[in-house]
Design an enzyme around this catalytic site. Structure first.
Site, PDB file in Angstrom:
ATOM      1  CD  GLU A 115      -3.407  19.335   3.875  1.00  0.00           C
ATOM      2  OE1 GLU A 115      -4.252  20.097   2.764  1.00  0.00           O
ATOM      3  OE2 GLU A 115      -3.319  18.301   4.100  1.00  0.00           O
ATOM      4  CB  SER A 397       2.843 -34.790  -8.552  1.00  0.00           C
ATOM      5  OG  SER A 397       4.486 -35.488  -9.577  1.00  0.00           O
TER       6      SER A 397
END
Length: 769
Positions: A115, A397
């Site tokens: 890092e 439906s």
């Protein structure tokens, strides 16, 4: 004049002298010009530096105060409900914090090597590193494994700022650099490194490297091998990709990058490097498991939280890499009652623990998702299967008001007493006959009666008259987006979710406006910035259309002929629609008669829109069907939760728009649009409005009642021959043609019921109710 002439010689000498003078003057002029340019550039540079410094310090003055509590804080995102009460903080419940003297040197070496190699040399900001990273970016060099930010800057970003890409402005970078310098002056390097190791997100709801070591390896960081330490050190750069559960190949590559960086930084020997690199990525790795949310609220709201996190990411934030405060639209009281209805038998009785329920509750006036149920009897699983947002079951439906009758009113100006015929019907160009649940036809009837009784042939004939293209355009404004053109068969079933259905029916409830469902009210970043979110309504239909559909859907619940009478709540103004799916004919013989695969109910008031689905994850397995009693559970679940949330709310009827007129037709209050032509509001196929009466009488005298007392009267099935029952997963972003919306294959992600295909022969389609 010859060259020997003395006069010629004198002329020539004068010319040479003049040329010499001119030659001497030219270099002086050039030198003067260059000097002016040089000093102008120097001045510009000085001005630019001064301006940059002024801008930098003006930005720095507005930076947040350096605060040790924020540096030490978990660094996780906190999620709140609609009352601003905390639900949970991501990862904080399972966090194990490292003390400074507990950090092993091997982990320090790994983190610093990958890092920030110059961590112990710079003063918080590393100009050499920044320029090197910039050069690598410009030259596309692969040599720079490290970015431009130091560990100090990364810690500042995690502690005080948003990690959203759009927030990475020049002002923010200046403030990060300023605070990084202050950080370096205020704390030792080892303190800074410890802060960082405890704060970073490590994947799977784990924050901090000690937490990650326990989660992935069941060890403390001090007991990790070199290979395991390198793996842990490499995760923060991309936690979702570099952890060993998500992608072992990427995790392996990243681990080896860390080892290579440690070798280059002279923290390990070549022998140690080779040995660690040859170690399997799975050595010592715990079997895959989930990090559970331990709070009761998180358990109740799991499906909702899953959607919240997804939405936060879509908005550009990293909920795990930022200190965010997320304020949601979740009503925790409603959520708890919905959970209890599904998971106890205190409100609704469920026959077994395998039967599943999904539901979404939306405020129709703003699109806010109030509560969501992703399933029942799911245990303590975190972010599990959320059936409320899955679009692989067909809504039966409940599609009729959306796909058929809504467009008929909107585009064709039909009245509620428009005449339709319930008669023998075969899909055009096929041999596929469409039937109803009772295998009967009731002759001429009004549109109101056809919708209330959920007859299939009138619905499909209505869609045929409207046109599939117009109908699909209509529902696209209501959140149903499909890549391919729908077919007539979709008039009695759309692949959809309870989320989509609740949002679409909200437009009927509020007078015609569609709001995209929203989970998040506002987000506050670590530096105190607040972003408010609200769904902007879109005009989806005329208020007259919404009112007329609502007026008819009231009858579904309140009429003795309605299919949704089990959802009645005394005194409450509400409307709704039932929907079921039966097994295809080629499968139905394996199950008892009159059973269904899915049951739906979409209902609403002026305050809430609710969609409920009931069914099994594996409907083709033995006994995984809905009998008559189970079909009613969708209505009963709706009734139970609506009865609860309607308490204390205003209860008023919908107001009739000025362009909607009423008249009595055969004793029934019917609606029509002012100025609509007689042909649009009175008859179809030369049938006059008096047919409304015959419809009612034939309905009441029919041997098969439409109430739910008649076996599984709402059950319906789709295309039945094996040739049309191809298994094909369907979603709201995929084709939903007849041949594609097919029967479920029994997998966890159930497929919608199959629709008829033009290639089918001698088949029938028993429609949805």
């Amino acid at each position: 004049m010859s060259k020997q002439d003395p006069k010629y010689s004198r002329v020539k000498q004068r010319e040479q002298a003049q040329n010499h003078k001119r030659g001497q003057g030219r270099p002086k002029k050039k030198k003067h010009l260059f000097a002016k340019i040089f000093w102008s550039l120097v001045l510009l540079l000085v001005v630019a530096v001064a301006a940059a410094a002024t801008l930098f310090f003006s930005y720095a003055r507005t930076a947040p105060a350096l605060n040790e509590e924020q540096l030490k804080s978990p660094g996780s995102t906190t999620i709140y409900d609609s009352d601003n009460h905390k639900i949970l903080s991501l990862g904080s419940e399972n966090r194990t914090v490292l003390k400074q003297d507990q950090v092993p040197q091997q982990l320090k070496d790994a983190v610093i090597s990958i890092e920030d190699r110059r961590f112990y040399k710079h003063k918080g900001v590393d100009l050499q590193r920044t320029l090197g990273a910039a050069f690598s970016n410009v030259s596309n060099s692969s040599s720079g494994l490290q970015g431009g930010s130091t560990l100090d800057q990364q810690l500042i970003k995690l502690s005080f700022f948003s990690t959203k890409k759009s927030d990475q402005t020049l002002k923010r970078k200046a403030q990060e650099a300023w605070l990084a310098r202050k950080l370096d002056k205020s704390y030792t390097k080892d303190q800074i490194l410890t802060f960082y190791m405890n704060k970073v997100f490590m994947g799977y709801n784990s924050f901090g490297m000690q937490t990650a070591a326990n989660f992935y390896f069941g060890k403390s960081v001090k007991d990790l091998s070199l290979a395991q330490t390198a793996l842990i050190a490499g995760i923060p750069n991309a936690p979702s990709s570099y952890n060993p559960y998500s992608n072992q190949k990427l995790a392996l590559d990243r681990r080896n990058d860390v080892l290579a960086a440690m070798l280059k930084n002279k923290k390990i020997s070549q022998t140690e490097y080779e040995q660690a690199k040859s170690t399997s990525i799975t050595e010592g790795l715990r079997p895959y498991h989930q990090s559970t949310q331990t709070t009761e609220k998180a358990k109740l709201a799991d499906p909702y939280l899953k959607q919240v996190i997804s939405e936060v990411k879509k908005k550009g934030y990293d909920p795990y890499g930022s200190n965010l405060k997320i304020y949601t639209n979740l009503d925790m009281k409603v959520q708890k009652r919905l959970y209890d209805i599904a998971n106890t038998n205190n409100y609704v009785y469920f026959p077994d623990n395998k039967l599943q329920v999904a539901s979404t509750i939306i405020n129709p006036n703003n699109g806010k998702v109030v509560a969501m149920l992703g399933g029942r009897k799911t245990g303590n699983v975190t972010y599990g299967l959320n059936r409320a947002v899955q679009t692989d079951r067909t809504n039966g439906s409940t599609a009729k008001p959306l796909m058929d009758y809504g467009p008929a009113i909107e585009d064709l100006n039909w009245a509620t007493y428009h005449s339709l015929k319930d008669e023998k019907y075969t899909y055009p160009g096929t041999n596929i006959q469409l039937n109803d649940f009772d295998n009967q036809y009731k002759g001429t009837m009004t549109m109101r009666d056809a919708l209330v009784q959920s007859r299939n042939v009138p619905a499909i004939k209505t869609l045929s008259t409207v046109g599939v293209t117009k109908a699909q355009n209509f529902i696209s404004k209501l959140g149903f987006k499909y890549k391919k053109q729908l077919e007539l068969q979709n008039g009695i079933g759309l692949p959809s979710s309870t989320l989509q259905n609740a949002a679409a029916y909200s437009a009927f409830a509020n007078g015609g406006t569609y709001y995209k469902p929203s989970y998040i009210n506002r987000i506050q970043t670590a530096d105190g910035q607040v972003v408010d979110y609200s769904s902007k309504g879109v005009h989806a239909m005329q208020s007259s259309t919404a009112y007329m559909i609502t007026d008819m859907l009231k009858g579904v619940i309140n009429s003795s002929m309605g299919s949704g009478t089990r959802a009645q709540i005394a005194g409450l103004y509400q409307a709704g629609k039932t929907g079921t799916n039966a097994y295809p004919d080629d499968i139905a013989s394996k199950f008892p008669s009159d059973v269904s695969m899915d049951s739906w109910f979409n209902g609403y008031t002026k305050n809430y829109s609710i969609s409920v689905w009931v069914g099994y994850d594996h409907p083709y397995q033995e006994n995984n069907y809905l009998d008559t009693a189970s079909v009613r559970l969708a209505q009963l679940t709706y009734k139970s939760i609506m009865s609860y949330i309607a308490q204390g709310k205003t209860n008023t009827d919908w107001s009739q728009p000025s362009n909607v007129l009423s008249k009595t037709v055969n004793g029934v209050r019917e609606l029509y649009l002012a100025g609509a032509p007689d042909s649009a509001i009175v008859k179809e196929d030369d049938d006059d409005s008096s047919s409304s009466k015959s419809s009612s009488s034939s309905s009441s005298s029919s041997s098969s009642s439409s109430s739910e007392e008649s076996s599984s009267s709402e059950s319906s099935s789709s295309s039945s021959s094996s040739s049309s029952s191809t298994s094909s997963s369907t979603s709201s972003e995929t084709s939903t043609s007849a041949s594609e919306t097919s029967s479920n294959n029994g997998g966890t992600s159930s497929q919608p019921t199959s629709q008829p295909s033009s290639s089918s022969n001698n088949t029938t389609q028993n429609g949805q109710r």
